[in-house]
Design a protein around this motif. Sequence first.
Motif, PDB file in Angstrom:
ATOM      1  N   ARG A 104       0.800  -1.273   0.103  1.00 18.25           N
ATOM      2  CA  ARG A 104      -0.043   0.022  -0.103  1.00 18.25           C
ATOM      3  C   ARG A 104       1.007   1.344  -0.032  1.00 18.25           C
ATOM      4  NH1 ARG A 104      -4.599   0.126   4.563  1.00 18.25           N
ATOM      5  NH2 ARG A 104      -2.778   0.477   5.853  1.00 18.25           N
ATOM      6  N   ARG A 107     -14.566  14.016   2.831  1.00 17.44           N
ATOM      7  CA  ARG A 107     -13.296  13.401   2.971  1.00 17.44           C
ATOM      8  C   ARG A 107     -12.429  13.240   1.905  1.00 17.44           C
ATOM      9  NH1 ARG A 107      -9.576   9.302   4.005  1.00 17.44           N
ATOM     10  NH2 ARG A 107     -10.503   8.149   2.140  1.00 17.44           N
ATOM     11  N   LYS A 161      -2.706   6.241   1.863  1.00 20.23           N
ATOM     12  CA  LYS A 161      -2.422   6.773   3.251  1.00 20.23           C
ATOM     13  C   LYS A 161      -1.458   8.107   3.159  1.00 20.23           C
ATOM     14  CE  LYS A 161      -3.203   4.199   7.162  1.00 20.23           C
ATOM     15  NZ  LYS A 161      -4.522   4.214   7.177  1.00 20.23           N
ATOM     16  N   TYR A 184      -5.970  13.671   7.068  1.00 22.23           N
ATOM     17  CA  TYR A 184      -6.687  13.742   8.314  1.00 22.23           C
ATOM     18  C   TYR A 184      -6.713  15.134   8.808  1.00 22.23           C
ATOM     19  CZ  TYR A 184      -6.768   8.901   9.339  1.00 22.23           C
ATOM     20  OH  TYR A 184      -7.036   7.454   9.401  1.00 22.23           O
ATOM     21  N   GLU A 225     -16.733   6.123   4.307  1.00 27.27           N
ATOM     22  CA  GLU A 225     -16.118   5.388   5.456  1.00 27.27           C
ATOM     23  C   GLU A 225     -16.114   6.354   6.709  1.00 27.27           C
ATOM     24  OE1 GLU A 225     -11.907   5.092   5.335  1.00 27.27           O
ATOM     25  OE2 GLU A 225     -11.492   5.830   3.635  1.00 27.27           O
ATOM     26  N   SER A 237     -13.894   8.706   9.770  1.00 26.04           N
ATOM     27  CA  SER A 237     -12.635   9.568   9.491  1.00 26.04           C
ATOM     28  C   SER A 237     -11.427   8.497   9.436  1.00 26.04           C
ATOM     29  CB  SER A 237     -12.482  10.662  10.379  1.00 26.04           C
ATOM     30  OG  SER A 237     -12.522  10.075  11.790  1.00 26.04           O
ATOM     31  N   SER A 238     -11.475   7.671  10.034  1.00 18.56           N
ATOM     32  CA  SER A 238     -10.017   6.777  10.285  1.00 18.56           C
ATOM     33  C   SER A 238     -10.259   5.237  10.095  1.00 18.56           C
ATOM     34  CB  SER A 238      -9.421   7.212  11.473  1.00 18.56           C
ATOM     35  OG  SER A 238     -10.290   6.878  12.493  1.00 18.56           O
ATOM     36  N   CYS A 239     -11.577   5.109   9.729  1.00 15.38           N
ATOM     37  CA  CYS A 239     -11.894   3.508   9.602  1.00 15.38           C
ATOM     38  C   CYS A 239     -12.957   3.399   8.754  1.00 15.38           C
ATOM     39  CB  CYS A 239     -12.197   2.720  11.022  1.00 15.38           C
ATOM     40  SG  CYS A 239     -13.280   3.772  11.909  1.00 15.38           S
ATOM     41  N   ASN A 240     -13.026   2.261   8.211  1.00  9.82           N
ATOM     42  CA  ASN A 240     -13.889   1.366   6.941  1.00  9.82           C
ATOM     43  C   ASN A 240     -15.107   1.225   7.617  1.00  9.82           C
ATOM     44  OD1 ASN A 240     -10.877   0.127   5.588  1.00  9.82           O
ATOM     45  ND2 ASN A 240     -12.372   1.712   4.695  1.00  9.82           N
ATOM     46  N   LEU A 287     -10.173   4.445   1.651  1.00  8.87           N
ATOM     47  CA  LEU A 287      -8.712   3.848   1.886  1.00  8.87           C
ATOM     48  C   LEU A 287      -9.140   2.413   1.995  1.00  8.87           C
ATOM     49  CD1 LEU A 287      -6.523   2.938   3.937  1.00  8.87           C
ATOM     50  CD2 LEU A 287      -6.003   4.927   2.601  1.00  8.87           C
ATOM     51  N   GLY A 305      -8.722  -0.565   3.474  1.00  7.87           N
ATOM     52  CA  GLY A 305      -8.204  -1.292   4.711  1.00  7.87           C
ATOM     53  C   GLY A 305      -7.802  -2.674   4.556  1.00  7.87           C
ATOM     54  N   ILE A 306      -6.611  -2.792   5.337  1.00 13.99           N
ATOM     55  CA  ILE A 306      -6.206  -4.273   5.440  1.00 13.99           C
ATOM     56  C   ILE A 306      -7.196  -5.109   6.511  1.00 13.99           C
ATOM     57  CG2 ILE A 306      -4.030  -5.851   6.116  1.00 13.99           C
ATOM     58  CD1 ILE A 306      -2.758  -3.233   5.299  1.00 13.99           C
ATOM     59  N   THR A 307      -7.839  -4.594   7.333  1.00 14.32           N
ATOM     60  CA  THR A 307      -8.581  -5.323   8.200  1.00 14.32           C
ATOM     61  C   THR A 307     -10.078  -5.403   7.511  1.00 14.32           C
ATOM     62  OG1 THR A 307      -7.686  -3.425   9.784  1.00 14.32           O
ATOM     63  CG2 THR A 307      -9.666  -4.822  10.449  1.00 14.32           C
ATOM     64  N   GLY A 348     -10.710  -1.303  11.046  1.00 10.85           N
ATOM     65  CA  GLY A 348      -9.276  -0.407  11.018  1.00 10.85           C
ATOM     66  C   GLY A 348      -8.210  -1.077  11.957  1.00 10.85           C
ATOM     67  N   THR A 349      -6.925  -0.769  11.663  1.00 10.42           N
ATOM     68  CA  THR A 349      -5.949  -1.352  12.518  1.00 10.42           C
ATOM     69  C   THR A 349      -6.119  -1.177  14.069  1.00 10.42           C
ATOM     70  OG1 THR A 349      -4.411  -1.659  10.899  1.00 10.42           O
ATOM     71  CG2 THR A 349      -3.539  -1.533  12.946  1.00 10.42           C
TER      72      THR A 349
HETATM   73  C1  LIG Z   1      -5.676   3.367   7.891  1.00  2.00           C
HETATM   74  C2  LIG Z   1      -6.977   3.738   7.425  1.00  2.00           C
HETATM   75  C3  LIG Z   1      -8.164   2.800   7.475  1.00  2.00           C
HETATM   76  C4  LIG Z   1      -7.999   1.417   7.966  1.00  2.00           C
HETATM   77  O1  LIG Z   1      -6.957   0.864   7.174  1.00  2.00           O
HETATM   78  P1  LIG Z   1      -6.382  -0.336   7.911  1.00  2.00           P
HETATM   79  O2  LIG Z   1      -5.297  -1.063   6.867  1.00  2.00           O
HETATM   80  O3  LIG Z   1      -7.366  -1.625   8.225  1.00  2.00           O
HETATM   81  O4  LIG Z   1      -5.651  -0.340   9.284  1.00  2.00           O
HETATM   82  C5  LIG Z   1      -9.213   3.199   7.042  1.00  2.00           C
HETATM   83  N1  LIG Z   1      -9.614   4.467   6.925  1.00  2.00           N
HETATM   84  C6  LIG Z   1      -8.753   5.506   6.630  1.00  2.00           C
HETATM   85  C7  LIG Z   1      -9.174   6.663   6.209  1.00  2.00           C
HETATM   86  C8  LIG Z   1      -7.289   5.123   6.833  1.00  2.00           C
HETATM   87  O5  LIG Z   1      -6.567   5.945   6.996  1.00  2.00           O
END
Ligand SMILES: *Cc1c(COP(=O)(O)O)cnc(C)c1O
Length: 333
Positions: free
Chosen positions: A78, A170, A180, A185, A216, A218-221, A240, A242-244, A279-280
């Motif tokens: 990524r 966003r 990323k 942010y 999504e 702000s910081s997770c799916n 984004l 996400g790997i999760t 998200g992680t």
């Molecule tokens: C990092 C991030 C995620 C989650 O991604 P993971 O790989 O699951 O940690 C989701 N949305 C945004 C905006 C991110 O920056």
Amino acid sequence: MDWDKIQYEVISTDQIYIMKSSSDGMFTEGKLIPFGTIEINPNSSVLNYGQGLFEGLKAHRRKDGGIQTFRPQENALRMQKGAERLLLVAPSVEQFIHAVKQVVLANQRWLPPYGKGSLYIRPLLFGSGPVMGISPAPEATFLIYTNPIGNKYKGLAGDMHLLIEDKFSRAIPGGTGGIKNISNYSPVFQVTKEAKAKGFSDVLFLDSQEHKYIEEVSSCNVFIVKGNVISTPPATGTILPGITRKSIISIAFDLGYQAKEDRVSVEEIFEADEVFCTGTAVSISPVKSITYQDKRVEFKTGDGTTSMKLFDMIRGIQLGDVEDKNGWTVQID
Ligand SMILES: *Cc1c(COP(=O)(O)O)cnc(C)c1O
């Protein structure tokens, strides 16, 4: 350390890993240095034009005392994608994973015991070389620092209350919301601050064109559960990847659910049985309520829910308690 007390705060560890690209634009060798401030040229492209990327992954202590990370090659790939978009030179997958292993080993006294939390690993890649005109940097720096974090979301205690944002976006099609980028942010700080002041946990963003489909948080799916079907919006540039998110799609499929990537409208999310975020940092966080304009809807959370089953599975794999059939975990020691 009182591991039960730590949550999500700055805790400086012992060493950072740092690697600078050489004059031929390649990364060759990095090294560990004591944690501390770093020098940066005022003309650097990261300070002037935001030419930078970040990643986030975790190391966990297994029951037998070993240490493992979860899908670090995905983070490396990524970062390479993002680097292509921002014209940065990126480390190879091997260099990335080697650096992750080194920095975790060097800071392993900061890794919480089994079940008490994790060591958050934050790789950065940025244009550190000086520029005057608007152009990419002649030198890039790859850096990793670590920070222990506690079990803030232990047992899915952190039910979320989301506010659907219908004014600010966003990400836009063709923009950088799908990588990323370090600048993803700061544009959401104001919006999330206002939502938090009203008692919400976070903001759920809509697509920037029609303001009809959820994208999504702000910081997770985000995922919705309706009967046996689990859906999440497709990651086609404004979300984004996400790997999760990717792992949950695969786990849901293995557990017999129908997992699909499909647009989800605001009306559809209100009809869902469950909603959860991935998200992680948050792992899987169930959503208790969603508010859109004057409407507020509540969802099922807690024991017996699909979100809980998925959480138990992914957490089990990450901690080494559940067999890792896909080869997702990477042993550090
Ligand atoms: C990092 C991030 C995620 C989650 O991604 P993971 O790989 O699951 O940690 C989701 N949305 C945004 C905006 C991110 O920056």
